[in-house]
Write an enzyme that holds these catalytic residues in place. Structure first.
Site, mmCIF file in Angstrom:
data_model
loop_
_atom_site.group_PDB
_atom_site.id
_atom_site.type_symbol
_atom_site.label_atom_id
_atom_site.label_comp_id
_atom_site.label_asym_id
_atom_site.label_seq_id
_atom_site.Cartn_x
_atom_site.Cartn_y
_atom_site.Cartn_z
ATOM 1 N N LYS A 102 -6.429 -4.966 -1.996
ATOM 2 C CA LYS A 102 -5.610 -3.955 -2.665
ATOM 3 C C LYS A 102 -6.412 -3.241 -3.747
ATOM 4 C CE LYS A 102 -2.308 -1.424 -4.171
ATOM 5 N NZ LYS A 102 -1.029 -1.879 -4.690
ATOM 6 N N CYS B 67 -0.838 3.116 -10.465
ATOM 7 C CA CYS B 67 -1.753 2.291 -9.662
ATOM 8 C C CYS B 67 -3.226 2.539 -9.950
ATOM 9 C CB CYS B 67 -1.464 2.512 -8.173
ATOM 10 S SG CYS B 67 0.128 1.859 -7.643
ATOM 11 N N ASN C 2 -7.615 0.890 -3.661
ATOM 12 C CA ASN C 2 -7.284 1.869 -4.693
ATOM 13 C C ASN C 2 -8.519 2.326 -5.455
ATOM 14 O OD1 ASN C 2 -4.611 1.971 -4.047
ATOM 15 N ND2 ASN C 2 -3.886 0.809 -5.801
ATOM 16 N N GLY D 256 -9.072 18.568 -8.824
ATOM 17 C CA GLY D 256 -7.986 18.905 -9.728
ATOM 18 C C GLY D 256 -8.219 18.369 -11.117
ATOM 19 N N PHE E 50 0.839 -1.195 0.000
ATOM 20 C CA PHE E 50 0.000 0.000 0.000
ATOM 21 C C PHE E 50 0.874 1.245 0.000
ATOM 22 C CE2 PHE E 50 -2.339 -3.429 2.093
ATOM 23 C CZ PHE E 50 -3.509 -3.451 1.348
#
Length: 432
Positions: A205, A261, A209, A254, A153
């Protein structure tokens, strides 16, 4: 006495993980098939930019706890624990290419001597640990081994710090003895351990993400809405973040996420769902919102300059997908530059660490390592990466260098009131 560890793969994950294991007292040999890369690493010359990493590599090379080789068999035969940290890139259809994992698993199987714990550190589709186990049994039926899933991570730009200050350690295993041994290996990091089955560990995982990417796309959608109704997205995000169930992290609007990733893992998550005959509608929307955010920002630049950038000179500040890394993979800035070039703009792009590497990727732009060179006589300054060197510029000098004092800030990294007081026309994301 520390463990004898082999780490297959010397990318961000393998190099950082192996180096940090050596720092806490284990004997680590890192393996890569690129002999030139191994020679450079053996001289503490790193192929990546990551704060604090080079010093740790150099220190542990000198201590004799860290070494590098291109001989996989030698490294595996002399180790009790083997970490697989090879690349798992996306294919064109979004599926994960696990060919490097497969190849490494076969090499490990052929080189094992005695009981070995094989640890999958690479981000891999659900079921990969089981397939690695089957491969090892196929190529070495007499082998004594366990296969463990131990996802990483780490964030690029703070990977060393993330290693020494982990939020959690996830260990997926079928044998408790192997799981306990990997837990003991990580004890000096002082992080809580979650023991799971291997499939759950592999999915954790991707889920992590994918959820963080969802937060980014959500706040970007909110920013777009704020622009429509006259609200301030930063105040909206602050109000949301005060709710402990939501938190403040990843609520900065943004130009969208990039890097190695989030783009890869969101697409892979979608493919995992498709293979399970499930339509993951939220994930599909997250990916689409992120793609559109880059287009929206290119349009914002155009609108800030009167609706036409044809023939204008633009200084684009920042090329990497985030600061404190040299990673250009799926960097939003590169797509935005191509969109602006297609609109007829002339681009001078600045980046403090990746300008040279970016030049072949954007051949129609001029890449600079000096920010003031990029800004000289430009019609506008466009911020795409919030490097400290960009935030700390002398903006009085910037005002003099620009042909017209216009700043379009895609990262909201400048103080709007301060910049406007200096006489700039300042445009940001989701702020009035």
């Amino acid at each position: 006495m520390g463990e004898r560890i082999a780490v297959i793969g010397t990318g961000y994950v393998g190099l950082v993980s192996g180096t940090c294991f050596s720092e806490i007292g284990h004997h680590v040999v890192c393996v890569d098939k690129d002999a030139d890369k191994i020679q450079s690493l053996s001289r503490a010359e790193l192929p990546i930019y990551e704060p604090d990493l080079q010093q740790l590599v150099q220190t542990n090379l000198q201590r004799g706890r860290l070494s590098f080789t291109s001989d996989t068999a030698l490294a595996v035969s002399g180790s009790d624990i083997v970490f697989l940290a090879v690349g798992t890139p996306s294919m064109e259809d979004g599926q994960v290419d696990v060919s490097q994992v497969t190849s490494a698993a076969i090499q490990i199987a052929m080189a094992m001597e005695g009981y070995t714990i094989v640890v999958l550190k690479s981000t891999v589709p659900v079921g990969t640990a089981r397939r690695v186990e089957n491969l090892i049994r196929e190529y070495n039926p007499e082998a004594l081994f366990s296969v463990v899933s131990n996802p990483e991570f780490l964030r690029e730009g703070s990977a060393v710090r993330d290693t020494f200050h982990m939020d959690r350690i996830v260990i997926g295993a079928t044998e408790q003895e192997a799981a306990d041994r990997i837990a003991r290996l990580h004890e000096p990091y002082g992080a809580p351990v979650l023991f799971t089955d291997r499939e759950s560990a592999e999915l954790i995982k991707y889920a992590s993400n994918a959820f963080l990417a969802t937060k980014i796309s959500f706040i970007n959608e909110m920013a777009n809405l704020c622009e429509k109704v006259g609200a301030n997205v930063e105040l909206v995000a602050a109000g949301m973040g005060m709710d402990k169930r939501i938190g403040t992290h990843f609520l900065r609007p943004g130009i969208g996420y990039g890097g190695s990733c989030f783009p890869k893992d969101t697409k892979a998550q979608l493919k995992i769902a498709e293979h399970a005959d499930y339509d993951f509608k939220i994930m599909r929307a997250v990916i689409e919102v992120n793609r559109l955010q880059r287009e929206r920002f290119a349009d914002k630049v155009e609108q800030a300059l009167g609706g036409d950038v044809n023939g204008l000179k633009l200084a684009v500040m920042g090329l990497t997908f985030k600061p404190d890394t040299d990673d250009l993979r799926d960097a939003p800035a590169l797509d935005i530059i191509e969109l602006l070039l297609a609109k007829g703009a002339q681009i001078r792009a600045y980046d403090p660490v990746a300008a040279q590497a970016a030049a072949p990727l954007i051949p129609r732009a001029v890449c600079c390592t000096d920010p003031y060179e990029a800004l000289q006589d430009a019609d506008a300054m466009v911020i795409t990466t919030e490097w400290d060197t960009v935030k700390s510029l002398d903006y009085a000098e910037v005002h003099q260098l620009l042909r017209s004092p216009v700043i379009i800030d895609g990262r909201n990294c400048l103080q709007a009131d301060t910049i406007r007081c200096l006489g700039f026309h300042y445009v940001s994301v989701g702020r009035p």
